[in-house]
Write a protein that holds these residues in place. Sequence first.
Motif, short mmCIF file in Angstrom:
data_model
loop_
_atom_site.label_atom_id
_atom_site.label_comp_id
_atom_site.label_asym_id
_atom_site.label_seq_id
_atom_site.Cartn_x
_atom_site.Cartn_y
_atom_site.Cartn_z
N ASN A 1 0.99 -1.00 0.05
CA ASN A 1 0.03 0.08 0.12
C ASN A 1 0.78 1.34 0.05
OD1 ASN A 1 -2.50 -1.24 -0.29
ND2 ASN A 1 -2.48 -1.80 2.22
N GLU A 2 2.03 1.20 0.65
CA GLU A 2 2.84 2.52 0.60
C GLU A 2 3.66 2.58 -0.59
OE1 GLU A 2 5.71 1.40 3.82
OE2 GLU A 2 4.58 1.94 5.46
N LEU A 3 4.00 1.57 -1.53
CA LEU A 3 4.59 1.47 -2.56
C LEU A 3 3.51 1.98 -3.90
CD1 LEU A 3 6.74 -1.65 -2.66
CD2 LEU A 3 7.47 0.53 -2.34
N ILE A 4 2.55 1.69 -3.63
CA ILE A 4 1.32 2.16 -4.78
C ILE A 4 0.56 3.36 -4.60
CG2 ILE A 4 1.29 -0.14 -5.41
CD1 ILE A 4 -1.55 -0.28 -4.38
N ALA A 5 0.74 3.94 -3.36
CA ALA A 5 -0.16 5.28 -2.96
C ALA A 5 0.46 6.15 -3.88
CB ALA A 5 0.25 5.73 -1.54
N GLY A 6 -0.65 6.75 -4.67
CA GLY A 6 -0.26 8.05 -5.46
C GLY A 6 0.19 7.88 -6.90
N THR A 7 0.04 6.31 -7.11
CA THR A 7 0.51 5.72 -8.45
C THR A 7 -0.77 5.16 -9.39
OG1 THR A 7 1.07 3.42 -7.99
CG2 THR A 7 2.55 5.06 -7.33
N PRO A 8 -0.59 4.93 -10.34
CA PRO A 8 -1.64 4.31 -11.26
C PRO A 8 -2.15 3.12 -10.59
CG PRO A 8 -0.03 5.18 -12.81
CD PRO A 8 0.46 5.43 -11.28
N TYR A 9 -1.05 2.76 -9.61
CA TYR A 9 -1.57 1.09 -9.19
C TYR A 9 -2.86 1.14 -8.10
CZ TYR A 9 2.40 -1.15 -11.59
OH TYR A 9 3.19 -1.78 -12.43
N ASP A 10 -2.95 2.31 -7.48
CA ASP A 10 -3.81 2.37 -6.54
C ASP A 10 -5.30 2.38 -6.96
OD1 ASP A 10 -4.24 4.94 -7.15
OD2 ASP A 10 -3.39 5.81 -5.34
N ASP A 11 -5.42 2.54 -8.30
CA ASP A 11 -7.04 2.18 -8.79
C ASP A 11 -6.88 0.84 -9.24
OD1 ASP A 11 -8.35 4.32 -8.06
OD2 ASP A 11 -7.70 5.47 -9.74
N LYS A 12 -6.10 -0.14 -8.95
CA LYS A 12 -6.06 -1.41 -9.61
C LYS A 12 -6.39 -2.74 -8.57
CE LYS A 12 -2.70 -0.53 -13.36
NZ LYS A 12 -3.54 -0.76 -14.55
N LEU A 13 -6.87 -3.52 -9.15
CA LEU A 13 -7.41 -4.56 -8.28
C LEU A 13 -6.02 -5.43 -8.01
CD1 LEU A 13 -10.34 -6.31 -10.24
CD2 LEU A 13 -10.42 -4.97 -8.28
N TYR A 14 -5.87 -6.10 -6.92
CA TYR A 14 -4.66 -6.85 -6.38
C TYR A 14 -4.03 -7.75 -7.54
CZ TYR A 14 -1.57 -8.80 -3.10
OH TYR A 14 -0.19 -9.10 -2.65
N TYR A 15 -4.88 -8.35 -8.15
CA TYR A 15 -4.05 -9.23 -9.00
C TYR A 15 -3.55 -8.40 -10.37
CZ TYR A 15 -3.28 -13.46 -12.06
OH TYR A 15 -2.72 -14.27 -12.81
#
Length: 268
Positions: free
Chosen positions: A65-79
């Motif tokens: 969660n820390e690594l993806i905060a504020g990146t395009p990943y934080d709108d993606k499903l886990y997989y």
Amino acid sequence: MLRSVLRLHKAVATPLASPFRAAARLHTVPELPYTVSSGVTPLLSPAALKVIYSDHQTGLVNRLNELIAGTPYDDKLYYEVLMDSARSLNETQIFNNASQAWNNDFFLRSLSSTPAAMSDALSKRIAESFGNVEVFKREFTTSALGLFGSGWTWLVEDKDGRLVLLNTYNAGSPHHRRRMQREDETSTDHDLASGAQNPYSGASKFSAPAKLMANNSYIPILCVSMWEHAYMTDYGITREGRQQYLDNFFKTVDWSVVEGRVFRAGGF
């Protein structure tokens, strides 16, 4: 509750992010079908399960969660996070935490203190690839004991529906040919058809939507963690201890769960 703790953690770490956005895609640790306080008899004591699940798994998800905060990943499903980061060599930390958490969940979700026995259908399917079930267990154990360092031993289906063994090191994943982290560092061209089924449907929050299975290299059927934290608490670090850990692993595998993951070549 864990969800509340993780939400607070992310809000503090990213004070400028929208709290609605942060909460919407926050990854949490899925609950297991058994409790930490009960352990998984005879494989994992409550103390060992606390290390694997409460401590290690929570740490992986918090770090992700820390690594993806504020990146395009934080709108993606886990997989999606796992698979998309696997395609980029510049996002190794994201992949490592996502893959390790997925592997860990898959391993723990295969276990039960009251496991279902192997069905005749699954026994026959394993025998088609290994000769018989006892040979399979022996080869799986030998493969796991042969891991030098931390990693995972897998039973997987290849693109032709054959059951094969695979070792991956560290956070290596059978899901993507670029990130298997195999000992021989070779890759494979085994990919799924775009219309592949989803063997993880309803399994946990780490589940893969069916449309995302198209770029997989293998379908995982069963795995065991050969990371030191998985066995040191109960078994120590000797080869004899790891052998006992693997013997007890097969006493706690819920074969009904394993059977539910087999679907290629018409399933059974």
